[in-house]
Design a protein around this motif. Structure first.
Motif, PDB file in Angstrom:
ATOM      1  N   ASN A  33       0.869  -1.172   0.000  1.00  0.00           N
ATOM      2  CA  ASN A  33       0.000   0.000   0.000  1.00  0.00           C
ATOM      3  C   ASN A  33       0.910   1.227   0.000  1.00  0.00           C
ATOM      4  OD1 ASN A  33      -1.967   1.952   0.374  1.00  0.00           O
ATOM      5  ND2 ASN A  33      -3.178   0.666   1.740  1.00  0.00           N
ATOM      6  N   SER A  90      -9.039   2.318   3.358  1.00  0.00           N
ATOM      7  CA  SER A  90      -9.763   2.385   2.085  1.00  0.00           C
ATOM      8  C   SER A  90      -8.798   2.751   0.968  1.00  0.00           C
ATOM      9  CB  SER A  90     -10.889   3.430   2.184  1.00  0.00           C
ATOM     10  OG  SER A  90     -11.660   3.449   0.999  1.00  0.00           O
ATOM     11  N   LEU A 333     -13.306  -2.373  -1.281  1.00  0.00           N
ATOM     12  CA  LEU A 333     -12.482  -3.100  -0.323  1.00  0.00           C
ATOM     13  C   LEU A 333     -13.288  -4.219   0.335  1.00  0.00           C
ATOM     14  CD1 LEU A 333      -9.947  -3.555   1.328  1.00  0.00           C
ATOM     15  CD2 LEU A 333     -10.712  -1.741   2.881  1.00  0.00           C
ATOM     16  N   LYS A 344      -4.690  -5.959  -0.841  1.00  0.00           N
ATOM     17  CA  LYS A 344      -5.458  -5.014  -1.641  1.00  0.00           C
ATOM     18  C   LYS A 344      -4.859  -4.869  -3.037  1.00  0.00           C
ATOM     19  CE  LYS A 344      -5.915  -2.602   2.758  1.00  0.00           C
ATOM     20  NZ  LYS A 344      -4.888  -3.451   3.411  1.00  0.00           N
ATOM     21  N   TYR A 348      -6.565  -5.769  -6.895  1.00  0.00           N
ATOM     22  CA  TYR A 348      -6.638  -4.798  -7.978  1.00  0.00           C
ATOM     23  C   TYR A 348      -5.865  -5.286  -9.204  1.00  0.00           C
ATOM     24  CZ  TYR A 348      -8.060  -0.025  -9.128  1.00  0.00           C
ATOM     25  OH  TYR A 348      -8.697   1.064  -9.654  1.00  0.00           O
TER      26      TYR A 348
END
Length: 370
Positions: A33, A90, A333, A344, A348
């Motif tokens: 992230n 998020s 999410l 995450k 994607y």
């Protein structure tokens, strides 16, 4: 005097630790992230500036201009933490309004350029007398800001943890529990600051207490799995080539075909891929096939690595959830978590690779068809 100076030196230890930690996060040490880690890195670097300022003031070194430069970014400290927390909870949301959180800093910067910095270089400069309320705001706004943003960050994390408990049974890797300990560490630093203002007896030991708080921050950050654990497409296995050769000699083409059907039926019928903790070993236990044979069947029978096979099944599940009326209350999410993803970025990336669309583009494209 020597005792006080030795304690003040702990500010240097705190700033050094924060500079190192902030630099690691800013250069992308956390590949999962990146946006969140960079905002957190900025938070640590700015906090390091505060400790450098305390160190210089404690030893009475450095001119007023340097001290002021170190103090300038202080009003961006908690907004940076807020941005980090919002991206952690998020990561798919665009934060177009982020600049609004830095308006107070920009105003203070303008005020410094016009009012404070000229007086630093020229003490004879006659400055207009400021209204009392402006002096009050400048003096106490930072303390109101840190309390406000800490409460907002804690509320964001609490809502995230409540939501993941509603949509996933296995939450250990996605509940951001480490972030709670980070916020507690930040609260510890805030309390030290407050106590140092109202209680003189604590002031002599604040440098040590700040250093302990810094250690807690570093520990909370480095114990998050995403800082140093990156989910790859296929993790390396020891003696993989030898194992494949042995399995290929042991299994016939007919056996591979039969075992392939068992694996696919077991995985899809029982929806094993929805378990975010599913591993090759766990799937081996479920199917009764050894890990070496299972890996061979996946790679040669199905033509995919374990992670690619499972993540593509999760993507198909996510495609259904994105268009389902029953999951309209979930954000992207939430859909990723319910589909079995724990990373995450992996969700994607896999979704885009399978569909050539982002999740939002997929929803828009299928809504247009309807």
């Amino acid at each position: 005097m020597s005792e006080i100076n030795s304690l003040v030196a702990f500010h240097a230890f705190s700033s050094g630790a924060l500079l190192l930690l902030g630099s690691l996060l800013l250069v992308g040490f956390d590949k999962v992230n990146i946006k969140a880690s960079r905002w957190l890195g900025a938070f640590y670097l700015i906090l390091a500036c505060s400790f450098i300022q305390l160190f210089l003031e404690g030893f009475q070194i450095g001119n007023n201009f340097l001290i002021h430069l170190l103090e300038l970014p202080r009003w961006t400290l908690l907004p940076c933490l807020y941005m980090a927390v919002t991206y952690y909870v998020s990561p798919f949301s665009a934060k177009k309004e982020w600049i609004l959180h830095f308006v107070p800093f920009l105003l203070f910067l303008l005020f410094s350029l016009v009012y404070l910095i000229p007086s630093i270089f020229n003490e004879q400069t006659r400055l207009p007398v400021l209204p009392v309320w402006i002096i009050f705001v400048i003096r106490y706004f930072f303390y109101v800001q840190i309390v406000f943003y800490w409460l907002v960050c804690y509320a964001l994390l609490r809502d995230h943890q409540r939501n993941v408990r509603m949509i996933a049974s296995f939450t250990e890797k996605i509940d951001l529990e480490w972030l709670k300990y980070l916020l507690i560490s930040v609260l510890f630093l805030i309390l030290i600051r407050v106590l140092s203002i109202i209680e003189v007896a604590v002031t002599d030991y604040t440098a040590i207490l700040y250093f302990l708080g810094t250690i807690l921050l570093a520990y909370a950050t480095l114990t998050q799995k995403t800082v140093y654990t990156i989910q790859t497409d296929q993790p390396p296995e020891k003696e993989e080539t030898t194992a494949k050769k042995t399995v290929s000699e042991r299994l016939t083409a007919e056996q591979v075909k039969e075992l392939k059907c068992i694996v696919m039926r077991k995985t899809t019928d029982e929806k094993l891929y929805l378990d975010p903790g599913l591993t090759l070993l766990a799937l081996s236990d479920k199917t009764g096939i050894s890990t070496h044979e299972l890996s061979y069947i996946l790679n040669n029978g199905i033509g995919k690595s374990f992670y690619r096979y499972i993540n593509e099944l999760r993507t198909e599940e996510a495609k259904i959830l994105l268009l389902s009326a029953d999951t309209k209350h979930l954000d992207i999410l939430g859909v990723a978590i319910r589909a079995g993803f724990t990373s995450k970025t992996t969700f994607y990336t896999t979704f885009k690779k399978v569909t050539n669309l982002t999740p939002k583009e997929y929803i828009k494209a299928n809504s247009a068809i309807d």
